[in-house]
Design a protein around this motif. Structure first.
Motif, PDB file in Angstrom:
ATOM      1  N   ARG A 196      -1.671  -6.154   0.810  1.00 50.28           N
ATOM      2  CA  ARG A 196      -1.235  -4.799   0.890  1.00 50.28           C
ATOM      3  C   ARG A 196      -0.483  -4.322   2.270  1.00 50.28           C
ATOM      4  N   GLU A 256       0.762  -1.104  -0.113  1.00 53.45           N
ATOM      5  CA  GLU A 256      -0.055   0.136  -0.080  1.00 53.45           C
ATOM      6  C   GLU A 256       1.128   1.161   0.124  1.00 53.45           C
ATOM      7  N   TYR A 295      -6.260  -2.176  -7.021  1.00 50.07           N
ATOM      8  CA  TYR A 295      -6.483  -3.272  -6.399  1.00 50.07           C
ATOM      9  C   TYR A 295      -7.579  -4.245  -7.173  1.00 50.07           C
ATOM     10  N   THR A 296      -8.733  -3.613  -7.873  1.00 50.88           N
ATOM     11  CA  THR A 296      -9.458  -4.372  -8.850  1.00 50.88           C
ATOM     12  C   THR A 296      -8.553  -5.117  -9.782  1.00 50.88           C
ATOM     13  N   ARG A 323      -4.460  -6.534  -3.140  1.00 54.99           N
ATOM     14  CA  ARG A 323      -5.328  -6.088  -2.003  1.00 54.99           C
ATOM     15  C   ARG A 323      -5.035  -7.303  -0.821  1.00 54.99           C
ATOM     16  N   GLY A 334      -7.783   7.572  -3.163  1.00 53.97           N
ATOM     17  CA  GLY A 334      -8.625   6.364  -2.748  1.00 53.97           C
ATOM     18  C   GLY A 334      -9.052   5.434  -3.884  1.00 53.97           C
ATOM     19  N   SER A 335      -9.803   6.334  -4.849  1.00 55.05           N
ATOM     20  CA  SER A 335     -10.477   5.485  -6.073  1.00 55.05           C
ATOM     21  C   SER A 335      -9.396   5.024  -6.984  1.00 55.05           C
ATOM     22  N   THR A 336      -8.369   5.455  -7.254  1.00 59.37           N
ATOM     23  CA  THR A 336      -7.415   5.171  -7.808  1.00 59.37           C
ATOM     24  C   THR A 336      -6.903   3.777  -7.467  1.00 59.37           C
ATOM     25  N   MET A 337      -6.423   3.857  -6.294  1.00 60.24           N
ATOM     26  CA  MET A 337      -6.011   2.611  -5.352  1.00 60.24           C
ATOM     27  C   MET A 337      -6.830   1.469  -5.432  1.00 60.24           C
ATOM     28  N   GLU A 338      -8.200   1.883  -5.372  1.00 54.23           N
ATOM     29  CA  GLU A 338      -9.311   0.817  -5.632  1.00 54.23           C
ATOM     30  C   GLU A 338      -9.308   0.211  -6.999  1.00 54.23           C
ATOM     31  N   GLN A 339      -8.877   1.118  -7.957  1.00 57.90           N
ATOM     32  CA  GLN A 339      -8.836   0.702  -9.350  1.00 57.90           C
ATOM     33  C   GLN A 339      -7.632  -0.379  -9.343  1.00 57.90           C
ATOM     34  N   PRO A 358      -5.915  -8.210  -7.798  1.00 59.14           N
ATOM     35  CA  PRO A 358      -6.580  -8.591  -6.486  1.00 59.14           C
ATOM     36  C   PRO A 358      -5.819  -8.942  -5.646  1.00 59.14           C
TER      37      PRO A 358
END
Lengths: 336, 237, 434
Positions: B131, B99, B121-122, B128, B114-119, B125
């Motif tokens: 991390r 992370e 991780y998607t 995630r 946050g949203s970029t990191m979510e992308q 996977p």
């Protein structure tokens, strides 16, 4: 057999002093390890810079004392620490500007930096003596003891006494607090993380937009804070003598290498290992064992493994032994 | 025809003041497409990519990103302009957690990451799950994922990969290529240097075969794979 | 490799400066500076071998010079029979037991397979050995130190000609260096720095504490000198006539002659060393050393045993430092362990090497002269500056007294500034490596 008395004796003469000394070393070794991991050289001026920082604190202390300002029962020096920190931040940043930055720019070899730090060491050494002379300066004031030997005896009814000096208690508590803050800074803040990133992989840090000069400034600032705290606490505990600070260089380096150069946690562990070994091996155990031995079998000799003069030999021997078995140090530091 | 998203045009130059390694070399990539540079060892593949990224002194030619001339910019400035770069080796911060590696990738951003990191991780996977683990303790393939993820954190318009599959197993390589296609589908252009020419050209919209610092063949990946000359000389028949 | 006109010019300027000291200050001062410069030059030469030829970073010069100094006591002083009778055998036996313990530990380390058991075995050997050794050594040491502690309290020396102690000092230092190098070289490069720093502190601690060896902090004085003392020279007719011709006083003449005697001896030693060092540097061996320094990896790949070469050069360089240490003690006629300070004996030598030009033997010599001259002269200069500054102040004022006292520390500042300026503006030194 009086194990309780033995425990009190060993705590009084060994554990508390070693804990205090280890805390002082740890703060110093942390600075060495930080400079090593960010600027990538062994900072030989560390001991003398510590002395100069302490000199600044002493100056502040004397000023406050002359003005009648104090925070009794705590030592006035604590009030003067911010002064010392500001002075040392300015001093170290000036040294970086005038000396080290040029060598960074021309990408000089690590040993050139070490030589430059020798130059800074001479200058700092001279400045400290210019202000303070070579003799011992004591600047501890306020309440000297949290509890004295007599108070402890009366309170517990034990034959063996124990004292806790304020300087020792302040040292241990301050070191603990500072370490917690430092780890919080390194692991939780953006600036701290950027320092770790720079230490891990300089090129990638550059690519990620981390400004190396900023990292360097933060590093010197933290080093200055650690130095002044370590120096002041050491001075409160044992009195201020410039040469003693210079001699701290060896145990501090030993602690940093022992723990694994570049690893802050390693520096702390290394410092306590060095402190406990130094005191444990040069400690006269006779008193302790006379409580433990059965009636009539009390030891007759001092039961001291080595005379105190050989504390450097102890530091050195631990270093040799640990590095023989684990060349990267306890916490897998860097190998230059 | 409009400029491609990124183009290094007629580049000639070498490292420092050394001899020229690239000779009149042109590399370009269109929006959302994958461009692959292949060629024998020592052909200057990585050098061409580094030239596009500004790690080389160009004596001739220019580099343009989205129509702006960026020839004079430093690599760091190019990152700010929207180029992401994944070096071939030491491309992660080994002692930091996965992370934290991603956070450092987004160091220049001040907005919410946050949203970029979510992308990321998607997309990967496994990252995630790991991390909180130090990146240096991961397997080779996972490290490459960290490295790509780190570069994606700046939300680049172009992602440049220097031999992303060097030293990973064939299965991991296939998986990595799948992810790269996925990244391209989100509209990010990919420029990639590859040793595994056949597989790489298989996913490439555009392929560049380089020899001795020059463009030898330039065509779509499909066409290059079909070209008997290219097959014979560079793909082992 | 010969000196260029520029290099000769630099040496000529240095000579002229010393001549001016002789004229305007005093001839004795000039000779004192000259002699100490020569000794420093030899130390710098030793360090330059390690650093300039092989890139080894030795920060324990103090330890090696002190070991050399110890040799002078052990060679030149008369033995103390009462002390030998009291505990000489016990001390020898104790030392042998100590060495045997360490050898046994090393043997266990080599013979047993790695693991917890081996660690335990080594620990056991060391503990048992320690207790046996201290049972023998402790009482013997106390007995020796109790023999007439005001005058002797130590075993004394071998009563041999003092000049013999110079090579012996070199051998002593070489022995210590071999031990240090054996443990630390080839492990990691920063390890040598910390190892030498540590060992030099230990050597000084031993010299200060082991009173049976060389009286510790009580100092050994009145050591025989290789050159006639001024007192012995004064009755000589030729000295008296020389004093008449030069117009000097008799005592002054005697001390100048005695000092010049040392100068000649030191110059011979320095000359031989430089000749050897230059020959070595330009031999195939020297080229190999420099090749190793410049690219250790490729030298290793070419099959050179880098660690062994490093050990060799480290031992040689340290031996030269030990020789210089022995020369210094025999010039002073006394061994004073309390006077060994790392700033003066380790780091100042480093300033000399860097300022002179690392990798160049002549550079080290010139660096030693320049830096020692500054070291001696900055203090009076600083005092003069402070006196000028404070001349308007109240004579009794604290500030004035403090400023005057602090003039002594100007030399440290000057050394630092000189080193930093050289590193910044002339990193290759006054006489660069060719």
């Amino acid at each position: 057999m009086e194990p309780l008395n033995a425990l009190v004796s060993v705590t009084n003469f060994m554990l508390i002093p070693a804990l205090a000394y280890g805390s002082q070393l740890a703060l110093g070794a942390l600075g060495i390890t930080l400079i090593f991991s960010i600027l990538r050289f062994a900072h030989f001026a560390h001991g003398d810079t510590m002395a100069l920082g302490t000199a600044a604190v002493i100056g502040g202390t004397f000023f406050f004392q002359s003005q009648g300002i104090g925070i009794s029962p705590l030592p006035t020096a604590l009030l003067a620490i911010p002064i010392g920190i500001v002075v040392m931040i300015l001093y170290l940043l000036a040294a970086d500007r005038m000396v080290y930055r040029y060598f960074r720019k021309v990408k000089a070899k690590p040993l050139t930096f070490v030589m430059a730090s020798l130059g800074v060491m001479f200058v700092t050494n001279g400045l400290t003596r210019l202000f303070m002379g070579v003799g011992e300066t004591r600047f501890e004031d306020g309440e000297r003891f949290i509890f004295t030997v007599r108070e402890f005896r009366e309170f517990t009814g034990l034959a063996e006494g124990m004292a806790l000096r304020s300087a020792q208690a302040i040292t241990i508590i301050t070191a603990l607090v500072v370490m917690v803050i430092l780890f919080w800074f390194l692991n939780r803040t953006r600036a701290g993380k950027s320092m770790r990133a720079y230490s891990d992989n300089e090129d990638l840090a550059l690519l990620s937009g981390i400004n190396p000069e900023r990292v360097v400034v933060i590093t010197w600032t933290i080093t200055a804070i650690l130095l002044v705290l370590a120096g002041t606490l050491y001075g409160l505990d044992k009195g201020f003598r410039p040469f003693n600070y210079f001699q701290l260089l060896l145990p501090m380096f030993a602690a940093a290498i022992l723990g694994g150069l570049g690893s802050p946690l390693g520096a702390i562990v290394g410092a306590y290992v060095v402190a406990f070994a130094e005191l444990g091996i040069t400690f006269a155990w006779r008193r302790v064992f006379s409580y433990l031995a059965p009636e009539g079998m009390e030891p007759t000799s001092m039961m001291q493994l080595l005379p105190v003069d050989y504390k450097f030999a102890v530091t050195f021997a631990i270093l040799v032994i640990v590095l023989l078995f684990r060349p990267t140090g306890i916490f897998r530091g860097k190998v230059i | 025809m409009a400029d491609p998203v990124l183009i290094g045009e007629n580049m000639t130059g070498g490292y420092g003041n050394g001899p020229d390694i690239l000779h009149d070399c042109t590399i370009a990539v269109e929006k959302g497409q994958i461009a692959v540079i292949v060629g024998p060892n020592g052909a200057g593949k990585s050098t061409a990519m580094k030239a596009v990224f500004g790690m080389l002194n160009l004596r001739q030619g220019s580099v343009r990103l989205g129509g702006d001339d960026i020839t004079a910019l430093t690599p760091q400035a190019r990152v700010r302009k929207g180029m992401g770069f994944v070096p071939q080796t030491s491309n992660i911060f080994p002692s930091m957690t996965v992370e934290e590696n991603l956070e450092m990738g987004a160091f220049i951003r001040d907005d919410d990451i946050g949203s970029t990191m979510e992308q990321v991780y998607t997309l990967f996977p496994i990252l995630r799950d790991k991390r909180r683990q130090a990146a240096g303790e991961l397997s080779g393939g996972q490290r490459q994922q960290v490295a790509v993820g780190r570069a994606l954190m700046t939300q680049p318009t172009v992602l440049m990969l220097d031999e992303p599959t060097a030293g990973v197993s064939p299965i991991v390589m296939d998986e990595l290529f799948d992810r790269i296609i996925e990244i391209a589908r989100t509209g990010i252009s990919i420029l990639m240097v590859e040793q595994n020419a056949r597989q790489a050209l298989g996913i490439a919209d555009k392929g560049y075969v380089m020899v001795q610092g020059e463009n030898r063949y330039t065509d779509t990946g499909e066409a290059l794979l079909a070209d008997p000359e290219v097959r014979k000389s560079f793909l082992g028949g | 490799m010969s000196l260029t006109a520029r290099d000769l010019g630099l040496f000529a300027i240095m000579g002229a400066v010393l001549a001016m000291v002789a004229m305007f200050q005093s001839p004795q001062l000039a000779i004192t500076i000259l002699n100490m410069s020569l000794i420093s030059a030899i130390m710098a030469l030793g360090v330059n071998m390690q650093w300039g030829y092989a890139g080894l970073f030795n920060v324990g010069i103090m330890g090696f010079t002190a070991v050399g100094g110890l040799a002078v006591v052990l060679i030149a002083m008369p033995p103390v029979p009462e002390a030998w009778a009291a505990g000489g055998l016990g001390i020898l036996l104790g030392l042998m037991l100590g060495v045997a313990t360490i050898l046994a530990a090393v043997l266990v380390y080599k013979r047993m397979s790695p693991g917890a058991l081996r660690g335990l075995a080594i620990f056991a050997v060391l503990v048992v050995g320690y207790f046996i050794t201290s049972q023998v050594f402790g009482p013997a040491k106390q007995a020796v130190e109790a023999v007439n502690p005001a005058a002797t309290g130590y075993l004394g020396g071998a009563n041999l000609p003092v000049i013999l102690s110079w090579p012996v000092g070199a051998v002593f230092a070489a022995g210590v260096a071999w031990l240090v190098g054996k443990v630390s070289l080839g492990l990691r490069s920063d390890y040598l720095a910390i190892a030498t720093l540590g060992i030099s502190e230990i050597v000084i601690a031993v010299l200060k504490h082991e009173r049976w060896l060389a009286r510790g902090v009580n100092n050994v004085t009145g050591i025989d000198r290789p050159v006639p003392r001024p007192v012995d020279l004064q009755p000589q007719p030729w000295v008296q006539s020389l004093a008449d011709t030069m117009g000097w006083s008799l005592s002054q003449t005697a001390s100048i002659v005695s000092g010049l005697g040392y100068s000649v001896l030191f110059l011979i030693v320095l000359g031989i060393l430089i000749w050897l060092a230059e020959r070595a540097l330009n031999s195939p061996w020297g080229r190999m050393m420099r090749a190793i320094r410049d690219n250790e990896v490729s030298a290793r790949a070419m099959g050179k045993d880098v660690t062994r070469r490093h050990l060799m050069i480290f031992v040689l360089g340290s031996a030269v430092c030990g020789l210089a240490g022995a020369m210094m003690v025999s010039m002073d006629g006394q061994l004073t362990p309390g006077s060994y300070e790392p700033l003066r004996f380790t780091f100042l030598i480093w300033v000399m090497v860097i300022v002179g030009g690392s990798g160049n033997n002549w550079g080290s010599v010139l660096g030693a002269f320049v830096i020692w001259f500054l070291w001696v002269q900055v203090e009076p200069a600083g005092r003069w500056v402070m006196e000028t500054i404070t001349s308007n102040m109240d004579v009794g004022s604290d500030l004035r007294r403090h400023l005057l006292d602090s003039a002594a520390y100007m030399r440290l500042l000057t050394m630092g500034v000189a080193l930093l300026l050289m590193l910044r503006f002339a990193p290759r030194g006054l006489i660069p490596e060719r």
